[in-house]
Design a protein around this motif. Sequence first.
Motif, PDB file in Angstrom:
ATOM      1  N   UNK A 222       0.868  -1.184   0.000  1.00 36.05           N
ATOM      2  CA  UNK A 222       0.000   0.000   0.000  1.00 36.05           C
ATOM      3  C   UNK A 222       0.897   1.223   0.000  1.00 36.05           C
ATOM      4  N   UNK A 223       0.568   2.197  -0.837  1.00 30.40           N
ATOM      5  CA  UNK A 223       1.267   3.482  -0.809  1.00 30.40           C
ATOM      6  C   UNK A 223       0.241   4.569  -0.570  1.00 30.40           C
ATOM      7  N   UNK A 224       0.407   5.314   0.529  1.00 27.70           N
ATOM      8  CA  UNK A 224      -0.488   6.425   0.841  1.00 27.70           C
ATOM      9  C   UNK A 224       0.242   7.745   0.661  1.00 27.70           C
ATOM     10  N   UNK A 225      -0.425   8.698   0.016  1.00 20.88           N
ATOM     11  CA  UNK A 225       0.080  10.062  -0.119  1.00 20.88           C
ATOM     12  C   UNK A 225      -0.891  10.966   0.642  1.00 20.88           C
ATOM     13  N   UNK A 226      -0.399  11.631   1.681  1.00 20.13           N
ATOM     14  CA  UNK A 226      -1.253  12.470   2.517  1.00 20.13           C
ATOM     15  C   UNK A 226      -0.472  13.657   3.048  1.00 20.13           C
ATOM     16  N   UNK A 227      -1.224  14.707   3.406  1.00 22.33           N
ATOM     17  CA  UNK A 227      -0.575  15.897   3.973  1.00 22.33           C
ATOM     18  C   UNK A 227      -1.043  16.174   5.397  1.00 22.33           C
ATOM     19  N   UNK A 228      -1.724  15.201   6.025  1.00 18.79           N
ATOM     20  CA  UNK A 228      -2.200  15.491   7.368  1.00 18.79           C
ATOM     21  C   UNK A 228      -2.687  14.278   8.115  1.00 18.79           C
ATOM     22  N   UNK A 229      -3.134  14.518   9.344  1.00 14.85           N
ATOM     23  CA  UNK A 229      -3.595  13.460  10.221  1.00 14.85           C
ATOM     24  C   UNK A 229      -5.103  13.283  10.098  1.00 14.85           C
ATOM     25  N   UNK A 230      -5.565  12.115  10.466  1.00 12.18           N
ATOM     26  CA  UNK A 230      -6.988  11.829  10.458  1.00 12.18           C
ATOM     27  C   UNK A 230      -7.713  12.760  11.427  1.00 12.18           C
ATOM     28  N   UNK A 231      -8.872  13.284  11.015  1.00 16.23           N
ATOM     29  CA  UNK A 231      -9.603  14.210  11.885  1.00 16.23           C
ATOM     30  C   UNK A 231     -11.111  13.969  11.865  1.00 16.23           C
ATOM     31  N   UNK A 232     -11.529  12.755  11.539  1.00 17.05           N
ATOM     32  CA  UNK A 232     -12.961  12.465  11.495  1.00 17.05           C
ATOM     33  C   UNK A 232     -13.378  11.424  12.532  1.00 17.05           C
ATOM     34  N   UNK A 233     -12.519  11.169  13.499  1.00 19.48           N
ATOM     35  CA  UNK A 233     -12.823  10.114  14.453  1.00 19.48           C
ATOM     36  C   UNK A 233     -12.328   8.783  13.910  1.00 19.48           C
ATOM     37  N   UNK A 234     -12.460   7.745  14.715  1.00 23.18           N
ATOM     38  CA  UNK A 234     -11.917   6.459  14.301  1.00 23.18           C
ATOM     39  C   UNK A 234     -10.443   6.400  14.628  1.00 23.18           C
ATOM     40  N   UNK A 235      -9.946   5.218  14.838  1.00 26.10           N
ATOM     41  CA  UNK A 235      -8.556   5.026  15.220  1.00 26.10           C
ATOM     42  C   UNK A 235      -7.742   4.670  13.986  1.00 26.10           C
ATOM     43  N   UNK A 236      -7.099   5.688  13.396  1.00 24.34           N
ATOM     44  CA  UNK A 236      -6.332   5.477  12.173  1.00 24.34           C
ATOM     45  C   UNK A 236      -5.132   4.566  12.412  1.00 24.34           C
ATOM     46  N   UNK A 237      -4.491   4.698  13.567  1.00 25.97           N
ATOM     47  CA  UNK A 237      -3.326   3.863  13.861  1.00 25.97           C
ATOM     48  C   UNK A 237      -3.740   2.400  13.983  1.00 25.97           C
ATOM     49  N   UNK A 238      -4.841   2.130  14.675  1.00 21.67           N
ATOM     50  CA  UNK A 238      -5.324   0.755  14.810  1.00 21.67           C
ATOM     51  C   UNK A 238      -5.698   0.183  13.446  1.00 21.67           C
ATOM     52  N   UNK A 239      -6.335   1.004  12.595  1.00 18.55           N
ATOM     53  CA  UNK A 239      -6.691   0.545  11.249  1.00 18.55           C
ATOM     54  C   UNK A 239      -5.441   0.261  10.424  1.00 18.55           C
ATOM     55  N   UNK A 240      -4.407   1.087  10.605  1.00 16.19           N
ATOM     56  CA  UNK A 240      -3.147   0.872   9.897  1.00 16.19           C
ATOM     57  C   UNK A 240      -2.482  -0.425  10.338  1.00 16.19           C
ATOM     58  N   UNK A 241      -2.548  -0.724  11.627  1.00 15.33           N
ATOM     59  CA  UNK A 241      -1.971  -1.967  12.141  1.00 15.33           C
ATOM     60  C   UNK A 241      -2.676  -3.183  11.535  1.00 15.33           C
TER      61      UNK A 241
END
Length: 310
Positions: A222-241
């Motif tokens: 997976x390759x993600x291109x982003x300029x910021x952190x998650x800000x809509x709720x939900x655990x992005x780190x847990x989903x990434x794991x």
Amino acid sequence: MKMSFLCFQLALLFYVFSASDARLFSRVNCLVSSWTSWSEPNEYGQRIRTCTILRMPSGGGFPCPHIREVKGVKPSFTLILQEFTLSFVEDYDPISDDQIAKVRDIVFILDSSGSIGLTKFNKAKADAKSLFGTLCPFDKTFDMDYNNPYQHQQLAMLTYSTTIEENFFFNTYSKTADVLQAISQATYQGLMTNTAGAFKKARNMFQTSRGARDSTKVKREVLIVTDGLSNTGGDAVAAAKELSKVADVYGLMIGKFSAAGMTELTDYVSTPASKHLFNLDDFESLTLLVEALEINKRLHPDWCASLDQD
């Protein structure tokens, strides 16, 4: 009368000094351990050392100092280019000390949130087309050979903002030109940053019904291109794991981030983070990165090995 007043003054003075002494002797200062050694530089070029609080202050004692120190210099653009080329583009194999063009199923995740803006989003799509065009085998990267389904790369794509859009699956297109054109057709949303949702959708991309191949025969990335952190709720780190359990996650992180932001973005990618996370200052730097890859492709067109599914 005078004697009584004098006794009262002496008693009051004794009380004041006694209370002061009591407060003085009841103060407990903070106590910390010695500093650890400086860590090795992380993907942001930072070295970190810490100490541990052994005793909290009380009674007005001296407060605890900062227990984490950071120093270091961000890696140069040249070093980032080198590491990204070896780790992702050329798929360098450090164990065999060789460059092997692995067969890969890649999910490309592109941030479509409001912080990017339409102009930068469109430029990022153009850069992505060029980037994926540099993967081996050149000029026929995603061309499917129906007689040998393990001799080409596969790409799926999703874009995300508040909602997640699955742009195309692994089995949507069978020609490189069609895959690259489909990248340019992704639409801009311009709302919030639902990274957790994007990671969950990416995990679902790796299904046979969507064209994903045998995980024992291909590398899943997976390759993600982003300029910021998650800000809509939900655990992005847990989903990434959870995503990292089925694929190697790489990140092109665009911009400057706080220490907490760096920590979260580092947790998005697979380990070692130094081989999976690449921090660029801005989207102009992303364009320069891709242009450098294209120059390398023109100068060294013969580096591609035969695709290897081992």
